[in-house]
Design a protein around this motif. Structure first.
Motif, PDB file in Angstrom:
ATOM      1  N   SER A 328       0.827  -1.204   0.000  1.00  0.00           N
ATOM      2  CA  SER A 328       0.000   0.000   0.000  1.00  0.00           C
ATOM      3  C   SER A 328       0.866   1.260   0.000  1.00  0.00           C
ATOM      4  CB  SER A 328      -0.900   0.009   1.239  1.00  0.00           C
ATOM      5  OG  SER A 328      -0.105   0.135   2.416  1.00  0.00           O
ATOM      6  N   PHE A 329       0.200   2.404  -0.206  1.00  0.00           N
ATOM      7  CA  PHE A 329       0.905   3.687  -0.152  1.00  0.00           C
ATOM      8  C   PHE A 329       1.539   3.873   1.223  1.00  0.00           C
ATOM      9  CE2 PHE A 329       0.989   8.332   0.563  1.00  0.00           C
ATOM     10  CZ  PHE A 329       1.739   8.718  -0.547  1.00  0.00           C
ATOM     11  N   ALA A 330       0.802   3.561   2.282  1.00  0.00           N
ATOM     12  CA  ALA A 330       1.334   3.694   3.638  1.00  0.00           C
ATOM     13  C   ALA A 330       2.549   2.796   3.838  1.00  0.00           C
ATOM     14  CB  ALA A 330       0.254   3.365   4.664  1.00  0.00           C
ATOM     15  N   GLU A 331       2.531   1.605   3.287  1.00  0.00           N
ATOM     16  CA  GLU A 331       3.664   0.684   3.419  1.00  0.00           C
ATOM     17  C   GLU A 331       4.881   1.198   2.644  1.00  0.00           C
ATOM     18  OE1 GLU A 331       1.321  -3.568   4.105  1.00  0.00           O
ATOM     19  OE2 GLU A 331       1.602  -2.793   2.063  1.00  0.00           O
ATOM     20  N   PHE A 332       4.632   1.850   1.513  1.00  0.00           N
ATOM     21  CA  PHE A 332       5.744   2.426   0.751  1.00  0.00           C
ATOM     22  C   PHE A 332       6.391   3.563   1.549  1.00  0.00           C
ATOM     23  CE2 PHE A 332       7.468   5.238  -2.657  1.00  0.00           C
ATOM     24  CZ  PHE A 332       8.376   4.337  -3.195  1.00  0.00           C
ATOM     25  N   LEU A 333       5.571   4.375   2.198  1.00  0.00           N
ATOM     26  CA  LEU A 333       6.111   5.448   3.030  1.00  0.00           C
ATOM     27  C   LEU A 333       6.940   4.877   4.171  1.00  0.00           C
ATOM     28  CD1 LEU A 333       3.147   8.013   3.276  1.00  0.00           C
ATOM     29  CD2 LEU A 333       5.014   7.903   1.606  1.00  0.00           C
ATOM     30  N   THR A 334       6.479   3.796   4.789  1.00  0.00           N
ATOM     31  CA  THR A 334       7.236   3.144   5.857  1.00  0.00           C
ATOM     32  C   THR A 334       8.581   2.645   5.338  1.00  0.00           C
ATOM     33  OG1 THR A 334       5.216   2.496   7.004  1.00  0.00           O
ATOM     34  CG2 THR A 334       7.213   1.268   7.550  1.00  0.00           C
ATOM     35  N   PHE A 335       8.577   2.059   4.151  1.00  0.00           N
ATOM     36  CA  PHE A 335       9.814   1.593   3.516  1.00  0.00           C
ATOM     37  C   PHE A 335      10.796   2.750   3.331  1.00  0.00           C
ATOM     38  CE2 PHE A 335      11.644   1.347  -0.899  1.00  0.00           C
ATOM     39  CZ  PHE A 335      12.720   0.529  -0.594  1.00  0.00           C
ATOM     40  N   LEU A 336      10.309   3.878   2.838  1.00  0.00           N
ATOM     41  CA  LEU A 336      11.181   5.033   2.625  1.00  0.00           C
ATOM     42  C   LEU A 336      11.715   5.599   3.941  1.00  0.00           C
ATOM     43  CD1 LEU A 336       9.268   7.008  -0.166  1.00  0.00           C
ATOM     44  CD2 LEU A 336      11.283   5.574  -0.439  1.00  0.00           C
ATOM     45  N   ARG A 337      10.897   5.556   4.970  1.00  0.00           N
ATOM     46  CA  ARG A 337      11.296   6.136   6.249  1.00  0.00           C
ATOM     47  C   ARG A 337      12.252   5.254   7.044  1.00  0.00           C
ATOM     48  NH1 ARG A 337       5.079   7.893   7.262  1.00  0.00           N
ATOM     49  NH2 ARG A 337       5.203  10.043   6.488  1.00  0.00           N
ATOM     50  N   THR A 338      12.344   3.987   6.688  1.00  0.00           N
ATOM     51  CA  THR A 338      13.093   3.058   7.543  1.00  0.00           C
ATOM     52  C   THR A 338      14.265   2.361   6.855  1.00  0.00           C
ATOM     53  OG1 THR A 338      11.510   1.292   7.007  1.00  0.00           O
ATOM     54  CG2 THR A 338      11.095   2.585   9.005  1.00  0.00           C
ATOM     55  N   ASP A 339      14.321   2.336   5.532  1.00  0.00           N
ATOM     56  CA  ASP A 339      15.399   1.599   4.863  1.00  0.00           C
ATOM     57  C   ASP A 339      16.709   2.392   4.941  1.00  0.00           C
ATOM     58  OD1 ASP A 339      17.157   0.496   2.745  1.00  0.00           O
ATOM     59  OD2 ASP A 339      15.396  -0.726   2.289  1.00  0.00           O
ATOM     60  N   PRO A 340      17.778   1.805   5.469  1.00  0.00           N
ATOM     61  CA  PRO A 340      19.053   2.518   5.659  1.00  0.00           C
ATOM     62  C   PRO A 340      19.665   3.073   4.380  1.00  0.00           C
ATOM     63  CG  PRO A 340      19.043   0.441   6.862  1.00  0.00           C
ATOM     64  CD  PRO A 340      17.830   0.434   5.999  1.00  0.00           C
ATOM     65  N   GLN A 341      19.321   2.485   3.226  1.00  0.00           N
ATOM     66  CA  GLN A 341      19.923   2.966   1.975  1.00  0.00           C
ATOM     67  C   GLN A 341      19.596   4.427   1.695  1.00  0.00           C
ATOM     68  OE1 GLN A 341      18.098   1.815  -1.883  1.00  0.00           O
ATOM     69  NE2 GLN A 341      16.573   0.642  -0.685  1.00  0.00           N
ATOM     70  N   PHE A 342      18.541   4.943   2.317  1.00  0.00           N
ATOM     71  CA  PHE A 342      18.091   6.300   2.021  1.00  0.00           C
ATOM     72  C   PHE A 342      18.637   7.351   2.998  1.00  0.00           C
ATOM     73  CE2 PHE A 342      14.381   3.699   0.405  1.00  0.00           C
ATOM     74  CZ  PHE A 342      14.702   3.842  -0.933  1.00  0.00           C
ATOM     75  N   TYR A 343      19.573   6.978   3.879  1.00  0.00           N
ATOM     76  CA  TYR A 343      19.997   7.919   4.919  1.00  0.00           C
ATOM     77  C   TYR A 343      21.515   8.013   5.014  1.00  0.00           C
ATOM     78  CZ  TYR A 343      15.122   7.866   6.054  1.00  0.00           C
ATOM     79  OH  TYR A 343      13.770   8.000   5.950  1.00  0.00           O
TER      80      TYR A 343
END
Length: 595
Positions: A328-343
């Motif tokens: 879902s859209f909410a799950e995609f946002l969670t993925f973006l907020r938590t995956d270390p590759q993005f930080y």
């Protein structure tokens, strides 16, 4: 009667009409006439603004954003109630004088200047008339935190440093006046809402608990003094600075902290809406006018926001499909907020990435606009204000990047942030405005939020054409930033007009963007405590995007994107109705030249 810009906004978004001009119609710019050829009306107008501006620059007008006065000032501004009312008397008198000037009798150039100047003075007077000075801080910015920027002013001579030390020694008096103003605000129920005050004393405590004055950002100018100052005098200045910070500034912060904790927070209002305060509807109406330069109603702005949110959501969904995310859209946002590759793992990594993005922009920007002579630097946000500051902020000469709480600073947002805050956003626009030497000082040294923030948000979108977004995730970050600004229209009016709760506002921003929880909280608290400011971004960007689309349609193959951007940027900082008139003239001139 609707302004052309308001009418276009409402028509494009299928809203009911009813907004009025924020400024008199402006005619196309013309070459400045020599003073000898001035008409009586032009001379009358020039005499008014030159006298008022000289008074303002000499310290008679409102203090600058950093609380500092003129470069040669030896004291902090007088912000007491009596001085504020004195300013109001001056500005009301100026408005009365301007009413005696017939705009139709002015030159084409001065009709533009008149529209800009009158609205500028009107807003200054309204702020005092509504006693906005009784709430001199919000969840984002404050008079005490902004002192750290005072140290960034250029100082060359020993006298410059002595003046600065004198201003530091005047901080206790300045803080006492601000405290008295805040007490008056509390007494009439005009305050920052209690709901957003938790933890805000940290930035005061950072200074009030300082043991070593040389560790204060205010001491930074004395760490390396100009070689032209003799060594003995350097040592004397350094000692005087240490005494001023330790003996005046630190005790003033300690006194302020006591007031803030024991009086302000317990007595702050429990409501959120600006309209819930005494005179709140007039206050919010004026905030909307000042920050958007339009006279749209809160309901009209709310509707614009809802339509923009729906449009951007569809684009976001397209990117989720592109990366083949299953969820879902909410799950995609969670993925973006938590995956270390993005930080980023270190502050330097974040700073270096921003610098790389800005250099990639340098490689192509000349194709899109004429460049200013001035350049900018990238520096971290000072630690005493970083916890409650936005991800970044830019202006002429500096792009401040917030390296506090790295898990809240996703790299996929960094291209959009950098485009907005540095070049071609605020740093470039501010530098070009300063170089408009033919414009009066009240234009070169003024910043209009709807124009400046609208241009910054437009630059985020321009990054797509420029090839700055390298991955779908970075493009999603761009859309997150655009969604963030669209959601502001909904949240700001929702809170201050419709009576939304803080949790409603938090949920709306959290559910529609990939912003981190830290940013969701700091941003919503900013909107709650700073009514109207958040509205300027999207409304300004909508105007620029629409004007470009019109120019492309009417000029066809003759459309030149660089010429269009130069036409927008050559205005300096102007109300949106003035920008509308000027770009309409640009389109007409291009069509006439082609035929």
């Amino acid at each position: 009667m609707k302004s052309p810009l308001v009418a276009a906004l409402l028509l494009a978004l299928a809203l009911p009409a009813g907004a009025a001009l924020a400024a008199p119609p402006a005619a196309p710019a013309a070459a400045p006439a020599s003073l000898a050829a001035e008409s009586p009306a032009d001379a009358q107008f020039r005499a008014i603004y030159e006298k008022e501006w000289a008074w303002r620059e000499a310290g008679g007008g409102e203090a600058s954003e950093d609380g500092d006065g003129p470069a040669n000032a030896t004291r902090m501004p007088d912000v007491g109630a009596a001085a504020q009312q004195g300013r109001l008397k001056v500005w009301d008198d100026v408005l009365a004088q301007l009413d005696k000037v017939d705009p139709k009798a002015l030159s084409a150039e001065n009709r533009i200047n008149y529209a800009i100047y009158r609205d500028q003075v009107f807003n200054l007077a309204a702020e005092v008339r509504l006693r906005a000075y009784e709430m001199p801080f919000n969840a984002d910015s404050s008079f005490w935190s902004n002192l750290s920027f005072m140290a960034r002013r250029e100082m060359k001579t020993a006298q410059d440093y002595r003046n600065y030390i004198a201003r530091l020694n005047d901080v206790p008096r300045y803080f006492d006046q601000q405290t008295e103003n805040m007490r008056a605000g509390l007494k009439r129920g005009f305050s920052v809402p209690r709901a957003v005050l938790d933890g805000r004393e940290v930035s005061i405590a950072t200074v009030s608990e300082l043991k070593d004055p040389t560790q204060s950002p205010l001491y930074a100018p004395f760490k390396k003094l100009p070689a032209s100052i003799p060594a003995a005098e350097q040592a004397q200045l350094q000692e005087q600075a240490r005494q001023a910070i330790g003996g005046s500034v630190v005790p003033a912060f300690a006194k302020l902290r006591t007031f803030f904790v024991s009086e302000y927070v317990p007595q702050a209002r429990t409501t959120l809406a600006a309209e819930a305060m005494p005179g709140g509807k007039a206050y919010y109406k004026q905030q909307i006018h000042e920050y958007t330069t339009l006279d749209l109603t809160p309901q009209q702005i709310h509707e614009i926001g809802l339509k923009e949110v729906a449009r951007i959501q569809a684009e976001m969904n397209g990117i989720i499909q592109q990366v083949e995310f299953k969820g879902s859209f909410a799950e995609f946002l969670t993925f973006l907020r938590t995956d270390p590759q993005f930080y980023a793992k270190t502050p330097d990594e974040l700073l270096h990435r921003a610098a790389w993005i800005s250099k990639r922009v340098d490689g192509v920007i000349g194709k899109y606009m004429t460049l200013p002579r001035a350049r900018f630097t990238i520096v971290p946000v000072p630690p005493d204000i970083a916890p409650f500051w936005t991800a970044g902020r830019g202006g002429m000469g500096t792009y401040w990047l917030n390296t506090y709480n790295l898990p809240a600073r996703p790299l996929y947002n960094l291209p959009a942030l950098t485009l907005h805050e540095s070049d071609p956003g605020h740093a470039l626009q501010g530098a070009l405005a300063a170089e408009q030497g033919e414009q009066p000082a009240f234009r070169r040294n003024n910043y209009i939020s709807a124009y400046g923030e609208g241009w910054g948000l437009y630059c985020e979108k321009l990054g797509v054409e420029m090839g700055i977004y390298e991955t779908p995730y970075e493009d999603f970050g761009r859309l997150t930033y655009e969604m963030w600004r669209a959601a502001r229209l909904v949240i700001d009016t929702g809170v201050h007009h419709k009576g939304w709760t803080r949790e409603q506002a938090l949920s709306y921003l959290r559910d529609h963007t990939a912003l981190s929880e830290h940013e969701v909280t700091t941003e919503v608290d900013r909107y709650i405590s700073w009514p109207g400011q958040a509205l300027s971004y999207k409304l300004g960007e909508i105007a620029i995007v629409r004007l470009r689309a019109q120019a492309e349609q009417e000029l066809g193959d003759r459309f030149d994107v660089k010429a269009f951007h130069d036409a927008v940027l050559s205005q300096g900082s102007v109300p949106l109705p003035v920008l509308e008139e000027q770009i309409q003239a640009f389109i007409a001139q291009r069509k006439a030249a082609a035929s």
